[in-house]
Motif scaffolding. Structure first.
Motif, mmCIF file in Angstrom:
data_model
loop_
_atom_site.group_PDB
_atom_site.id
_atom_site.type_symbol
_atom_site.label_atom_id
_atom_site.label_comp_id
_atom_site.label_asym_id
_atom_site.label_seq_id
_atom_site.Cartn_x
_atom_site.Cartn_y
_atom_site.Cartn_z
ATOM 1 N N ILE A 238 -19.656 0.502 7.642
ATOM 2 C CA ILE A 238 -21.064 0.676 8.010
ATOM 3 C C ILE A 238 -21.323 2.098 8.479
ATOM 4 O O ILE A 238 -22.278 2.748 8.069
ATOM 5 N N LYS A 239 -20.432 2.566 9.335
ATOM 6 C CA LYS A 239 -20.581 3.920 9.862
ATOM 7 C C LYS A 239 -20.558 4.960 8.737
ATOM 8 O O LYS A 239 -21.366 5.896 8.712
ATOM 9 N N LEU A 240 -19.640 4.775 7.813
ATOM 10 C CA LEU A 240 -19.528 5.714 6.696
ATOM 11 C C LEU A 240 -20.800 5.686 5.844
ATOM 12 O O LEU A 240 -21.327 6.724 5.451
ATOM 13 N N LYS A 241 -21.301 4.504 5.576
ATOM 14 C CA LYS A 241 -22.556 4.381 4.828
ATOM 15 C C LYS A 241 -23.690 5.135 5.511
ATOM 16 O O LYS A 241 -24.407 5.905 4.886
ATOM 17 N N GLU A 242 -23.848 4.861 6.794
ATOM 18 C CA GLU A 242 -24.937 5.501 7.525
ATOM 19 C C GLU A 242 -24.792 7.008 7.499
ATOM 20 O O GLU A 242 -25.741 7.744 7.286
ATOM 21 N N LYS A 243 -23.559 7.449 7.703
ATOM 22 C CA LYS A 243 -23.331 8.876 7.809
ATOM 23 C C LYS A 243 -23.574 9.588 6.488
ATOM 24 O O LYS A 243 -24.199 10.647 6.436
ATOM 25 N N ILE A 244 -23.098 8.994 5.416
ATOM 26 C CA ILE A 244 -23.192 9.690 4.137
ATOM 27 C C ILE A 244 -24.631 9.763 3.647
ATOM 28 O O ILE A 244 -24.983 10.599 2.821
ATOM 29 N N LYS A 245 -25.473 8.879 4.174
ATOM 30 C CA LYS A 245 -26.886 8.943 3.803
ATOM 31 C C LYS A 245 -27.573 10.166 4.384
ATOM 32 O O LYS A 245 -28.593 10.608 3.859
ATOM 33 N N ILE A 246 -27.065 10.647 5.500
ATOM 34 C CA ILE A 246 -27.758 11.757 6.146
ATOM 35 C C ILE A 246 -26.939 13.037 6.215
ATOM 36 O O ILE A 246 -27.429 14.048 6.679
ATOM 37 N N HIS A 247 -25.719 12.981 5.742
ATOM 38 C CA HIS A 247 -24.865 14.148 5.906
ATOM 39 C C HIS A 247 -23.910 14.210 4.712
ATOM 40 O O HIS A 247 -23.302 13.207 4.364
ATOM 41 N N PRO A 248 -23.763 15.361 4.089
ATOM 42 C CA PRO A 248 -22.953 15.447 2.873
ATOM 43 C C PRO A 248 -21.469 15.497 3.153
ATOM 44 O O PRO A 248 -20.813 16.515 2.936
ATOM 45 N N LYS B 60 -23.685 -0.017 -3.996
ATOM 46 C CA LYS B 60 -24.781 -0.400 -4.881
ATOM 47 C C LYS B 60 -24.915 0.623 -5.998
ATOM 48 O O LYS B 60 -24.462 1.760 -5.865
ATOM 49 N N GLU B 61 -25.554 0.204 -7.075
ATOM 50 C CA GLU B 61 -25.749 1.114 -8.189
ATOM 51 C C GLU B 61 -26.830 2.134 -7.871
ATOM 52 O O GLU B 61 -27.820 1.824 -7.218
ATOM 53 N N LEU B 62 -26.610 3.348 -8.348
ATOM 54 C CA LEU B 62 -27.620 4.388 -8.196
ATOM 55 C C LEU B 62 -27.952 4.893 -9.599
ATOM 56 O O LEU B 62 -27.058 5.146 -10.405
ATOM 57 N N ASP B 63 -29.218 5.044 -9.858
ATOM 58 C CA ASP B 63 -29.650 5.539 -11.164
ATOM 59 C C ASP B 63 -29.065 6.925 -11.423
ATOM 60 O O ASP B 63 -29.187 7.828 -10.597
ATOM 61 N N LYS B 64 -28.460 7.065 -12.598
ATOM 62 C CA LYS B 64 -27.761 8.319 -12.890
ATOM 63 C C LYS B 64 -28.661 9.543 -12.797
ATOM 64 O O LYS B 64 -28.340 10.533 -12.126
ATOM 65 N N ARG B 65 -29.814 9.485 -13.462
ATOM 66 C CA ARG B 65 -30.658 10.685 -13.470
ATOM 67 C C ARG B 65 -31.246 10.988 -12.111
ATOM 68 O O ARG B 65 -31.335 12.138 -11.682
ATOM 69 N N ASN B 66 -31.643 9.938 -11.404
ATOM 70 C CA ASN B 66 -32.198 10.174 -10.074
ATOM 71 C C ASN B 66 -31.134 10.725 -9.129
ATOM 72 O O ASN B 66 -31.416 11.612 -8.311
ATOM 73 N N PHE B 67 -29.936 10.216 -9.275
ATOM 74 C CA PHE B 67 -28.852 10.717 -8.440
ATOM 75 C C PHE B 67 -28.616 12.200 -8.698
ATOM 76 O O PHE B 67 -28.523 13.009 -7.771
ATOM 77 N N ARG B 68 -28.556 12.556 -9.973
ATOM 78 C CA ARG B 68 -28.289 13.947 -10.310
ATOM 79 C C ARG B 68 -29.386 14.876 -9.813
ATOM 80 O O ARG B 68 -29.123 15.948 -9.278
ATOM 81 N N ARG B 69 -30.629 14.443 -10.009
ATOM 82 C CA ARG B 69 -31.727 15.268 -9.513
ATOM 83 C C ARG B 69 -31.558 15.530 -8.025
ATOM 84 O O ARG B 69 -31.700 16.641 -7.540
ATOM 85 N N LYS B 70 -31.204 14.458 -7.305
ATOM 86 C CA LYS B 70 -31.106 14.567 -5.858
ATOM 87 C C LYS B 70 -29.979 15.496 -5.409
ATOM 88 O O LYS B 70 -30.174 16.341 -4.545
ATOM 89 N N VAL B 71 -28.811 15.332 -5.982
ATOM 90 C CA VAL B 71 -27.713 16.205 -5.542
ATOM 91 C C VAL B 71 -27.966 17.650 -5.971
ATOM 92 O O VAL B 71 -27.619 18.584 -5.250
ATOM 93 N N GLN B 72 -28.585 17.838 -7.135
ATOM 94 C CA GLN B 72 -28.902 19.203 -7.544
ATOM 95 C C GLN B 72 -29.865 19.837 -6.547
ATOM 96 O O GLN B 72 -29.726 20.988 -6.174
ATOM 97 N N GLY C 77 -30.041 20.717 9.874
ATOM 98 C CA GLY C 77 -29.994 19.275 10.038
ATOM 99 C C GLY C 77 -30.059 18.374 8.822
ATOM 100 O O GLY C 77 -30.218 17.182 8.985
ATOM 101 N N PHE C 78 -29.958 18.888 7.617
ATOM 102 C CA PHE C 78 -29.865 18.040 6.429
ATOM 103 C C PHE C 78 -30.867 16.901 6.416
ATOM 104 O O PHE C 78 -30.517 15.752 6.661
ATOM 105 N N ASN C 79 -32.111 17.220 6.133
ATOM 106 C CA ASN C 79 -33.089 16.137 6.188
ATOM 107 C C ASN C 79 -33.133 15.252 4.954
ATOM 108 O O ASN C 79 -33.656 14.162 4.993
ATOM 109 N N ASN C 80 -32.524 15.686 3.874
ATOM 110 C CA ASN C 80 -32.936 15.163 2.585
ATOM 111 C C ASN C 80 -31.883 14.409 1.793
ATOM 112 O O ASN C 80 -31.677 14.666 0.630
ATOM 113 N N PHE C 81 -31.242 13.445 2.426
ATOM 114 C CA PHE C 81 -30.170 12.769 1.716
ATOM 115 C C PHE C 81 -30.372 11.276 1.597
ATOM 116 O O PHE C 81 -29.432 10.521 1.590
ATOM 117 N N GLY C 82 -31.622 10.865 1.543
ATOM 118 C CA GLY C 82 -31.871 9.426 1.563
ATOM 119 C C GLY C 82 -31.489 8.691 0.293
ATOM 120 O O GLY C 82 -32.288 8.635 -0.623
#
Lengths: 248, 248
Positions: free
Chosen positions: B158-168, B193-205, B242-247
């Motif tokens: 749970i902790k890892l999930k929460e953390k990775i959502k807000i911090h790379p 859970k599954e993440l859409d490939k294109r949306n994921f890529r857009r986000k990490v880019q 503060g890495f706001n954008n990792f939702g």
DNA sequence: TTTGAAAGTGTAATAATGACACTCAGATAA
DNA sequence: TTATCTGAGTGTCATTATTACACTTTCAAA
């Protein structure tokens, strides 16, 4: 040489509690004044805490401390983490105090910190209701605490911020009936930043956890505000699905 | 009767580590096989951990355990919290094991749990490199662990999930050079859970922490993927704000 | 040369966010 | 009785973020 375990205090493990309260204006925490004098000094303030008993679990220990202190039960309580630097007893006044209250004041202690949210109205501070004086101090005014308690407070504030962004726990700090402005001010106090009034209202209305009471404030020297209460049923319903929508 | 403090193990306080590793397919954790036989049984698996010394702080204790186990230094490490139910030693095999390794096996122990992220490539498991056998087990296959370690694992996830959502922090689990698909699969493994490939890529880019290497995979039976590395400088830059954008 | 397998890419509809200013209702004081 | 003060309450628009979705490309191996 195994020791008897039950009903014995463990000299190495304690709990400390950061008890938050909201006076409708600002955040406060409940502190213990260790000082002899009747004047409160920053140096003499500590978080409420105690060594744990070997037969109780950590949550129980924290509840026990809170109940002894406030008389309240069913308090919102959440673990912050463990703090246990070997040098946490570095200040002379801390050492002296420990000698006055502990059998084994030199022992290495790891403390498990909790934060807790209470309705201040439920805990009117009675004069001298405790041997140890408990007092509410505005969080913003605290600059120094005993042991590593200031560090624990910082961690508590961060934890509370993170939590309130994703989970509607703020209601634990408000009276049964409250106004949207009070809720607004509460969020601003916790997050330590201004939130746009209209955007805030839109957001809390959307989360759908408020029950409008169709009552109004009275005797206020301005347009009276609508009163709301927290909708417990809706909360239980949403709780299952994980509260996705609280990004402040 | 104060005891000598320095260099003594504290019989009441331990640390346990949930060490995550990613084999480019799935999440694994590093476990200690306490069993005598050469076959791994679910019953004999435990998190690596140890009592703490009275002169080390909690982080140091966790580092020590990890270094003894993996030989690695500078590992990503984060506290999960304290676990200390008085009944955590409820299983017979746990009791017996404690008797074989502890001076005071009956003592009440509170353990401070940490999770840690390592690059599996940095830690090739050598055959019998340790008296205690350490093995990687896929997180999804774990159904039972010693003491309360299964509970700790759940908290770690749970902790890892929460953390990775807000911090790379995911990069700590990947090799120096990695593909976007590997990063994608890592996030899916952690978030379960599954993440859409294109949306994921857009986000990490967009988060702008990748440095394209203009190299490609070789000898793969499909279109070879571009390789990237983690951009440490950009990270330091963003870290302040503060890495706001990792939702996810 | 064909096949299999994963890499890589764009758009449009919908939802969420952020910025912003005026009127309203009641209490109090003149 | 009227004026004034204070905080309550309300809507829109522009921008940004999110979601859903399908085809072409590149290489290795058969």
């Amino acid at each position: 040489m195994p020791k008897k375990k039950v009903f014995e205090l463990n000299p190495n493990i304690s709990v400390d509690c950061v008890v938050f309260g909201f006076d409708l204006e600002k955040l406060n925490i409940l502190l213990i004044d260790r000082g002899e004098s009747q004047f409160v000094s920053n140096n003499s303030l500590a978080l409420p805490g105690d060594l744990i008993y070997n037969n109780e679990n950590l949550h129980q220990a924290a509840y026990r401390v809170l109940e002894e202190l406030t008389g309240l039960k069913n308090i919102y309580l959440e673990q912050i983490g463990a703090f246990g630097d070997p040098n946490r007893i570095s200040k002379e006044e801390d050492r002296l105090w420990l000698e006055s209250i502990r059998d084994n004041p030199e022992a290495r202690v790891v403390t498990i910190a909790y934060f807790s949210l209470v309705k201040m109205e439920d805990y009117p501070l009675k004069a001298s209701s405790f041997a140890k004086k408990a007092i509410w101090i505005p969080v913003k005014e605290i600059e120094k605490l005993a042991f590593d308690h200031f560090e624990i407070l910082q961690a508590a504030k961060i934890k509370l911020k993170e939590k309130i962004k994703i989970h509607p726990i703020g209601f634990n700090l408000l009276p049964e009936k409250f106004t949207l402005s009070q809720l607004h001010k509460l969020y601003e106090s916790i997050l330590d930043k201004e939130l746009d009034k209209r955007n805030f209202r839109r957001k809390v209305q959307k989360m759908n956890l408020l029950k409008r009471l169709f009552e109004k404030q009275e005797y206020v020297p301005h347009k009276p505000s609508e009163l709301y209460k927290f909708n417990e049923e809706k909360y239980q319903e949403l709780a299952k699905n994980g509260f996705n929508n609280f990004g402040f």
